[in-house]
Scaffold this motif. Structure first.
Motif, PDB file in Angstrom:
ATOM      1  N   LEU A  38     -18.814  -1.783 -42.520  1.00  0.00           N
ATOM      2  CA  LEU A  38     -19.834  -1.060 -43.275  1.00  0.00           C
ATOM      3  C   LEU A  38     -20.851  -2.035 -43.861  1.00  0.00           C
ATOM      4  O   LEU A  38     -22.068  -1.798 -43.792  1.00  0.00           O
ATOM      5  CB  LEU A  38     -19.197  -0.234 -44.398  1.00  0.00           C
ATOM      6  N   ALA A  39     -20.339  -3.140 -44.397  1.00  0.00           N
ATOM      7  CA  ALA A  39     -21.239  -4.158 -44.946  1.00  0.00           C
ATOM      8  C   ALA A  39     -22.165  -4.689 -43.855  1.00  0.00           C
ATOM      9  O   ALA A  39     -23.376  -4.858 -44.067  1.00  0.00           O
ATOM     10  CB  ALA A  39     -20.433  -5.289 -45.573  1.00  0.00           C
ATOM     11  N   THR A  40     -21.593  -4.934 -42.695  1.00  0.00           N
ATOM     12  CA  THR A  40     -22.393  -5.441 -41.574  1.00  0.00           C
ATOM     13  C   THR A  40     -23.442  -4.422 -41.154  1.00  0.00           C
ATOM     14  O   THR A  40     -24.598  -4.768 -40.870  1.00  0.00           O
ATOM     15  CB  THR A  40     -21.482  -5.750 -40.377  1.00  0.00           C
ATOM     16  N   TYR A  41     -23.014  -3.184 -41.128  1.00  0.00           N
ATOM     17  CA  TYR A  41     -23.922  -2.101 -40.728  1.00  0.00           C
ATOM     18  C   TYR A  41     -25.129  -2.039 -41.650  1.00  0.00           C
ATOM     19  O   TYR A  41     -26.275  -2.044 -41.205  1.00  0.00           O
ATOM     20  CB  TYR A  41     -23.155  -0.779 -40.759  1.00  0.00           C
ATOM     21  N   ILE A  42     -24.852  -2.007 -42.932  1.00  0.00           N
ATOM     22  CA  ILE A  42     -25.944  -1.868 -43.903  1.00  0.00           C
ATOM     23  C   ILE A  42     -26.852  -3.097 -43.876  1.00  0.00           C
ATOM     24  O   ILE A  42     -28.078  -2.979 -43.841  1.00  0.00           O
ATOM     25  CB  ILE A  42     -25.380  -1.637 -45.313  1.00  0.00           C
ATOM     26  N   SER A  43     -26.243  -4.284 -43.844  1.00  0.00           N
ATOM     27  CA  SER A  43     -27.095  -5.472 -43.827  1.00  0.00           C
ATOM     28  C   SER A  43     -27.816  -5.602 -42.494  1.00  0.00           C
ATOM     29  O   SER A  43     -28.896  -6.187 -42.420  1.00  0.00           O
ATOM     30  CB  SER A  43     -26.285  -6.728 -44.133  1.00  0.00           C
ATOM     31  N   GLY A  44     -27.236  -5.049 -41.443  1.00  0.00           N
ATOM     32  CA  GLY A  44     -27.911  -5.048 -40.148  1.00  0.00           C
ATOM     33  C   GLY A  44     -29.177  -4.224 -40.196  1.00  0.00           C
ATOM     34  O   GLY A  44     -30.233  -4.647 -39.705  1.00  0.00           O
ATOM     35  N   ILE A  45     -29.087  -3.053 -40.792  1.00  0.00           N
ATOM     36  CA  ILE A  45     -30.284  -2.227 -40.943  1.00  0.00           C
ATOM     37  C   ILE A  45     -31.302  -2.955 -41.812  1.00  0.00           C
ATOM     38  O   ILE A  45     -32.488  -3.026 -41.481  1.00  0.00           O
ATOM     39  CB  ILE A  45     -29.916  -0.863 -41.548  1.00  0.00           C
ATOM     40  N   ALA A  46     -30.821  -3.533 -42.902  1.00  0.00           N
ATOM     41  CA  ALA A  46     -31.729  -4.240 -43.807  1.00  0.00           C
ATOM     42  C   ALA A  46     -32.407  -5.405 -43.103  1.00  0.00           C
ATOM     43  O   ALA A  46     -33.595  -5.653 -43.272  1.00  0.00           O
ATOM     44  CB  ALA A  46     -30.972  -4.734 -45.030  1.00  0.00           C
ATOM     45  N   GLN A  47     -31.621  -6.116 -42.313  1.00  0.00           N
ATOM     46  CA  GLN A  47     -32.164  -7.281 -41.610  1.00  0.00           C
ATOM     47  C   GLN A  47     -33.260  -6.874 -40.642  1.00  0.00           C
ATOM     48  O   GLN A  47     -34.316  -7.493 -40.587  1.00  0.00           O
ATOM     49  CB  GLN A  47     -31.028  -7.986 -40.851  1.00  0.00           C
ATOM     50  N   THR A  48     -32.987  -5.824 -39.893  1.00  0.00           N
ATOM     51  CA  THR A  48     -33.997  -5.364 -38.947  1.00  0.00           C
ATOM     52  C   THR A  48     -35.256  -4.937 -39.693  1.00  0.00           C
ATOM     53  O   THR A  48     -36.373  -5.236 -39.269  1.00  0.00           O
ATOM     54  CB  THR A  48     -33.464  -4.172 -38.130  1.00  0.00           C
ATOM     55  N   VAL A  49     -35.042  -4.249 -40.799  1.00  0.00           N
ATOM     56  CA  VAL A  49     -36.174  -3.834 -41.616  1.00  0.00           C
ATOM     57  C   VAL A  49     -36.962  -5.053 -42.087  1.00  0.00           C
ATOM     58  O   VAL A  49     -38.191  -5.063 -42.082  1.00  0.00           O
ATOM     59  CB  VAL A  49     -35.676  -3.016 -42.817  1.00  0.00           C
ATOM     60  N   GLU A  50     -36.228  -6.084 -42.462  1.00  0.00           N
ATOM     61  CA  GLU A  50     -36.861  -7.306 -42.950  1.00  0.00           C
ATOM     62  C   GLU A  50     -37.710  -7.963 -41.852  1.00  0.00           C
ATOM     63  O   GLU A  50     -38.847  -8.356 -42.081  1.00  0.00           O
ATOM     64  CB  GLU A  50     -35.765  -8.282 -43.415  1.00  0.00           C
ATOM     65  N   ASN A  51     -37.119  -8.054 -40.676  1.00  0.00           N
ATOM     66  CA  ASN A  51     -37.820  -8.708 -39.571  1.00  0.00           C
ATOM     67  C   ASN A  51     -38.926  -7.851 -38.992  1.00  0.00           C
ATOM     68  O   ASN A  51     -39.787  -8.336 -38.279  1.00  0.00           O
ATOM     69  CB  ASN A  51     -36.845  -9.025 -38.426  1.00  0.00           C
ATOM     70  N   TYR A  52     -38.875  -6.598 -39.290  1.00  0.00           N
ATOM     71  CA  TYR A  52     -39.727  -5.655 -38.597  1.00  0.00           C
ATOM     72  C   TYR A  52     -40.296  -4.657 -39.589  1.00  0.00           C
ATOM     73  O   TYR A  52     -39.956  -3.476 -39.571  1.00  0.00           O
ATOM     74  CB  TYR A  52     -38.890  -4.950 -37.527  1.00  0.00           C
ATOM     75  N   PRO A  53     -41.203  -5.124 -40.432  1.00  0.00           N
ATOM     76  CA  PRO A  53     -41.691  -4.314 -41.553  1.00  0.00           C
ATOM     77  C   PRO A  53     -42.174  -2.918 -41.197  1.00  0.00           C
ATOM     78  O   PRO A  53     -42.013  -2.007 -41.994  1.00  0.00           O
ATOM     79  CB  PRO A  53     -42.837  -5.161 -42.109  1.00  0.00           C
ATOM     80  N   PRO A  54     -42.778  -2.718 -40.020  1.00  0.00           N
ATOM     81  CA  PRO A  54     -43.271  -1.363 -39.777  1.00  0.00           C
ATOM     82  C   PRO A  54     -42.163  -0.345 -39.583  1.00  0.00           C
ATOM     83  O   PRO A  54     -42.412   0.852 -39.575  1.00  0.00           O
ATOM     84  CB  PRO A  54     -44.069  -1.501 -38.469  1.00  0.00           C
TER      85      PRO A  54
END
Lengths: 224, 224
Positions: free
Chosen positions: B89-105
């Motif tokens: 779950l931690a990986t999942y959430i940080s994975g979404i966050a990471q993608t969001v971080e790398n990909y602002p749009p």
DNA sequence: AAATAGTTTAACTACATGGTTAGATAACTT
DNA sequence: AAGTTATCTAACCATGTAGTTAAACTATTT
């Protein structure tokens, strides 16, 4: 058909305009909504909109103010100072859900308001949003002060609540057109979706409340 | 400046188009974005867009597919079968966050996708969204099966995660233009906003993870 | 080098949209 | 009832936008 007086007629016209605008904005968003369409939805000549309210942006701000203001008022009305923080949180969440239930166009409009992050927003609308958020802030602070809630980032809690309630209402509203999607969700959590008394929104609110209380309370219900 | 060959040039052109379109769609939404603007942002003649990709809707679908597909792939890549449900779950959430971080749009685009509830969405995009959701579903089911998580509505959990991460990124992106708002939030939770190592998104992900694990785990950390 | 196929462009069309105006109609005042 | 003011409307204008076209240009093939 003569009216009592001009003022009453004027109010009715403005009412029609705001109702039509709320509906169209909710369905199509700011850019997607056309003033002509709003005029048609309101059964009003387009120029009447400009006469009574102003240009498209003024109309949008007015709709936002009304919709979000109603939510804030609705929540505040339900709250009671003698409640515990946990009770207040439950009331807060179900208050938002209830307003959403009574006022379907709210979620998309509200989402776009938060989404724009203050870009299009007028000071009035910003104040409305801050009021809604402020209520939650107080609840969380009281809980922490009394030692029943852990410390947590209030803005994140806020976003979790809004996200869950608003999105769910929105997805659910499109179930008619995507029956296979509805089926899928119902299979995922049959208990939740079959024995719901009352409305979806209330059930969602209850589930969100249950989860957030478990997250926040220092001694939450251990077994479940 | 001669190119290696036509195919390479074609790919570069399409790449520019998709990048430009992603940016403009993210900023302005579907209706708010104009094809002319996209062409300008991509340094490409408008007709080239129609030649390579198709009309506005085709372009939008392609952008959605790419953006959401990347997110799904990014999350899946980080996941590991030997992890506990909590770790997943931690990986999942940080994975979404990471993608969001790398990909602002991503957030605004993704929000509009969920928001429209399948209206504009192509089957491909719907499949991408379902894949992201499906990963979470598995995590929750595994947790429940192993007796470490309580039963909870997965869709609501999903919306809470997306809501918090996506919205927060979005509001935060507008802090430049609304410094008083930024100030306010920072005052509200100074610890959170001052000693963040790395990025906002990661901090948000950590907080969301902490809260959701407390909510879900049968014996969560009792004292905090 | 000529022919061909793939790619890009400037110019254009048709139409929707935000906003305006001048005049009609209804309501209120005297 | 006449005059005045508030409300509403049909028609209009200017601009922006999605989408097209025919021609120019570039790479590849023969």
């Amino acid at each position: 058909m003569p009216q009592k007086n001009m003022a009453a007629n004027k109010d009715k016209t403005i009412r029609r305009i705001l109702d039509g605008a709320t509906k169209v904005f909710a369905e199509a968003g700011y850019s997607g909504a056309s003033v002509d369409e709003i005029a048609k939805a309101a059964n009003v000549n387009k120029a009447t909109i400009y006469y009574h309210v102003g240009d498209k942006e003024a109309l949008y701000v007015r709709v936002l103010h009304e919709v979000i203001g109603q939510t804030a008022a609705g929540i505040a009305a339900r709250m009671n100072n003698s409640m515990t923080p946990a009770e207040k949180l439950a009331t807060y969440i179900s208050g938002i859900a209830q307003t959403v239930e009574n006022y379907p166009p709210l979620p998309p409009v509200m989402m776009r308001a938060v989404e724009s992050g203050g870009q299009i927003l007028s000071p009035e609308v910003a104040a409305d949003l801050m009021m809604i958020f402020g209520i939650l802030l107080e609840i969380l602070e009281q809980g922490a002060r009394e030692g029943v809630f852990i410390k947590a980032n209030p803005f994140i809690i806020y976003l979790m609540i809004i996200g869950a309630v608003a999105f769910h209402r929105n997805v659910e509203a499109n179930w008619d057109q995507k029956p296979e999607l509805a089926m899928l969700f119902k299979q995922m959590d049959p208990d939740f979706y079959t024995k719901l008394e009352g409305s979806f929104s209330i059930s969602v609110a209850n589930e969100v409340t249950r989860l957030l209380l478990r997250a926040l309370e220092k001694q939450g219900p251990q077994k479940d």
